[in-house]
Design a protein around this motif. Structure first.
Motif, PDB file in Angstrom:
ATOM      1  N   THR A  23       0.821  -1.213   0.000  1.00  0.00           N
ATOM      2  CA  THR A  23       0.000   0.000   0.000  1.00  0.00           C
ATOM      3  C   THR A  23       0.852   1.259   0.000  1.00  0.00           C
ATOM      4  O   THR A  23       0.621   2.192  -0.771  1.00  0.00           O
ATOM      5  CB  THR A  23      -0.934   0.016   1.219  1.00  0.00           C
ATOM      6  N   LYS A  76      -5.634 -10.008  -4.386  1.00  0.00           N
ATOM      7  CA  LYS A  76      -6.409 -11.108  -3.810  1.00  0.00           C
ATOM      8  C   LYS A  76      -6.465 -11.034  -2.289  1.00  0.00           C
ATOM      9  O   LYS A  76      -7.480 -11.364  -1.666  1.00  0.00           O
ATOM     10  CB  LYS A  76      -5.783 -12.449  -4.231  1.00  0.00           C
ATOM     11  N   ARG A  78      -6.144  -8.326  -0.206  1.00  0.00           N
ATOM     12  CA  ARG A  78      -6.701  -7.151   0.467  1.00  0.00           C
ATOM     13  C   ARG A  78      -8.112  -7.392   0.990  1.00  0.00           C
ATOM     14  O   ARG A  78      -8.387  -7.149   2.180  1.00  0.00           O
ATOM     15  CB  ARG A  78      -6.624  -5.945  -0.471  1.00  0.00           C
ATOM     16  N   PRO A  79      -9.055  -7.852   0.176  1.00  0.00           N
ATOM     17  CA  PRO A  79     -10.408  -8.090   0.737  1.00  0.00           C
ATOM     18  C   PRO A  79     -10.429  -9.208   1.775  1.00  0.00           C
ATOM     19  O   PRO A  79     -11.205  -9.148   2.736  1.00  0.00           O
ATOM     20  CB  PRO A  79     -11.245  -8.453  -0.498  1.00  0.00           C
ATOM     21  N   ALA A  80      -9.563 -10.210   1.593  1.00  0.00           N
ATOM     22  CA  ALA A  80      -9.552 -11.331   2.542  1.00  0.00           C
ATOM     23  C   ALA A  80      -9.058 -10.887   3.911  1.00  0.00           C
ATOM     24  O   ALA A  80      -9.660 -11.209   4.947  1.00  0.00           O
ATOM     25  CB  ALA A  80      -8.673 -12.455   2.005  1.00  0.00           C
ATOM     26  N   THR A  82      -9.004  -7.849   5.050  1.00  0.00           N
ATOM     27  CA  THR A  82      -9.996  -6.917   5.594  1.00  0.00           C
ATOM     28  C   THR A  82     -11.135  -7.678   6.262  1.00  0.00           C
ATOM     29  O   THR A  82     -11.591  -7.311   7.351  1.00  0.00           O
ATOM     30  CB  THR A  82     -10.551  -6.018   4.474  1.00  0.00           C
ATOM     31  N   SER A  83     -11.601  -8.751   5.633  1.00  0.00           N
ATOM     32  CA  SER A  83     -12.683  -9.556   6.206  1.00  0.00           C
ATOM     33  C   SER A  83     -12.263 -10.200   7.523  1.00  0.00           C
ATOM     34  O   SER A  83     -13.048 -10.255   8.479  1.00  0.00           O
ATOM     35  CB  SER A  83     -13.107 -10.647   5.211  1.00  0.00           C
ATOM     36  N   GLU A  86     -12.210  -7.548  10.192  1.00  0.00           N
ATOM     37  CA  GLU A  86     -13.573  -7.212  10.612  1.00  0.00           C
ATOM     38  C   GLU A  86     -14.161  -8.313  11.485  1.00  0.00           C
ATOM     39  O   GLU A  86     -14.878  -8.035  12.448  1.00  0.00           O
ATOM     40  CB  GLU A  86     -14.439  -6.975   9.383  1.00  0.00           C
ATOM     41  N   ARG A 284     -18.862   0.471   4.487  1.00  0.00           N
ATOM     42  CA  ARG A 284     -18.879  -0.990   4.387  1.00  0.00           C
ATOM     43  C   ARG A 284     -17.995  -1.674   5.426  1.00  0.00           C
ATOM     44  O   ARG A 284     -17.887  -2.890   5.445  1.00  0.00           O
ATOM     45  CB  ARG A 284     -18.419  -1.404   2.985  1.00  0.00           C
ATOM     46  N   HIS A 285     -17.333  -0.910   6.253  1.00  0.00           N
ATOM     47  CA  HIS A 285     -16.426  -1.516   7.225  1.00  0.00           C
ATOM     48  C   HIS A 285     -17.087  -1.677   8.586  1.00  0.00           C
ATOM     49  O   HIS A 285     -17.951  -0.890   8.974  1.00  0.00           O
ATOM     50  CB  HIS A 285     -15.165  -0.639   7.370  1.00  0.00           C
TER      51      HIS A 285
END
Length: 311
Positions: A23, A76, A78-80, A82-83, A86, A284-285
């Motif tokens: 990043t 691939k 980054r969303p994983a 982040t999930s 969360e 969305r977070h």
């Protein structure tokens, strides 16, 4: 599970470190974000590359960039990641008291006006929460830069964010020292400023701020001139106190100096009010318990101030 042998060697910390470097394109910036040493970041990335058997980063003495493999992995991951973060945050919600770190990006003025008066009380009520406050004149992407929330003028908040109003309105003030006005006179209308020494403000982008006045619905923007240009509003106030010229700044920055007789206002009928200041966060977070606690305290402060004004 397919490729489970790779996952065993790639712990969440290593993946988070790699994403931070990807990043920021910087080992040092990643180390600051993660609150670890630069060597720890370097060691973690090298270990990840060794376990995967592929080079993820190009490194030189001056820059860091992603290889093709690194780019694909970052997209691939980054969303994983982040999930996962969360999910951990939601599990943390079951604690009896808020905890964890809340990273805030805000302007210097916002920190002084909004956070500083409440920080001591916040830590008394929520001792297990750590606030990591970064003062930045730029309007950054808080998601990409790893912040939980930002604090900015309402008009600057991105449309896709959830905004919580923490200051209803902000009014600017044109001020200078009594000595300056005694020597140079007092402007009666905005156009008079062309004959005065004005202390200008430059944005991080390099653009100069054009002073905005308004009266009876008629806008009067002025491109002022003067001997001094600054990127810090606090320094502008100090320069005005020193007699350098007239400064145009948010009025909450000059209240103490006015009370002490160090500054005086002019053109009050022309100084407009602007939409206030908002704390904002990604829609969305997951909102952590620590951030919710901070928002609650800020809203209580707003309600208290409104009550006092209505008495």
């Amino acid at each position: 599970m397919k490729n489970a042998h790779q996952l065993k060697g790639c712990d969440l910390f290593s993946l988070s470190v790699f994403l931070a470097v990807a990043t920021h394109r910087s080992f040092q910036a990643a180390a600051v974000e993660l609150n670890v040493t630069r060597s720890a970041v370097s060691h973690s990335v090298k270990g990840l590359e060794s376990r995967l058997g592929v080079r993820l980063l190009h490194r030189t003495t001056r820059s860091v960039s992603l290889t093709e493999a690194g780019e694909r992995l970052a997209v691939k991951l980054r969303p994983a990641v982040t999930s996962i973060a969360e999910a951990l945050g939601e599990a943390n919600d079951f604690r009896d008291t808020p905890s964890g770190t809340v990273r805030i990006n805000a302007s210097d003025a916002a920190v002084r006006m909004i956070l500083r008066p409440l920080v001591a009380r916040f830590f008394r009520e929520y001792p297990q929460v750590h606030l990591d406050i970064v003062i930045d004149g730029r309007l950054v992407d808080i998601v990409a830069d790893g912040f939980d929330a930002g604090i900015r003028l309402a008009e600057a908040v991105p449309k896709d964010m959830v905004a919580v109003r923490v200051v209803e309105t902000v009014r600017f003030a044109a001020v200078a020292s009594p000595r300056y006005f005694a020597e140079h006179g007092r402007p009666q209308v905005p156009q008079d400023l062309h004959r005065h020494a004005c202390i200008r403000f430059r944005f991080e982008s390099g653009a100069l701020y054009r002073w905005e006045f308004e009266r009876h619905g008629i806008a009067e923007p002025i491109n002022v001139t003067g001997p001094l240009t600054l990127t810090d509003q606090i320094l502008m106030v100090e320069a005005a106190i020193d007699g350098v010229g007239i400064a145009f700044v948010p009025d909450y920055l000059v209240i103490d100096a006015e009370r002490e007789g160090k500054l005086e206002r002019v053109l009050e009928d022309w100084c407009p009010r602007f939409p206030g200041v908002c704390l904002y966060y990604p829609s969305r977070h997951h909102v952590s318990t620590g951030l919710r606690a901070l928002i609650k305290l800020l809203q209580e402060s707003v309600s208290s101030q409104a009550g006092e004004e209505n008495r």
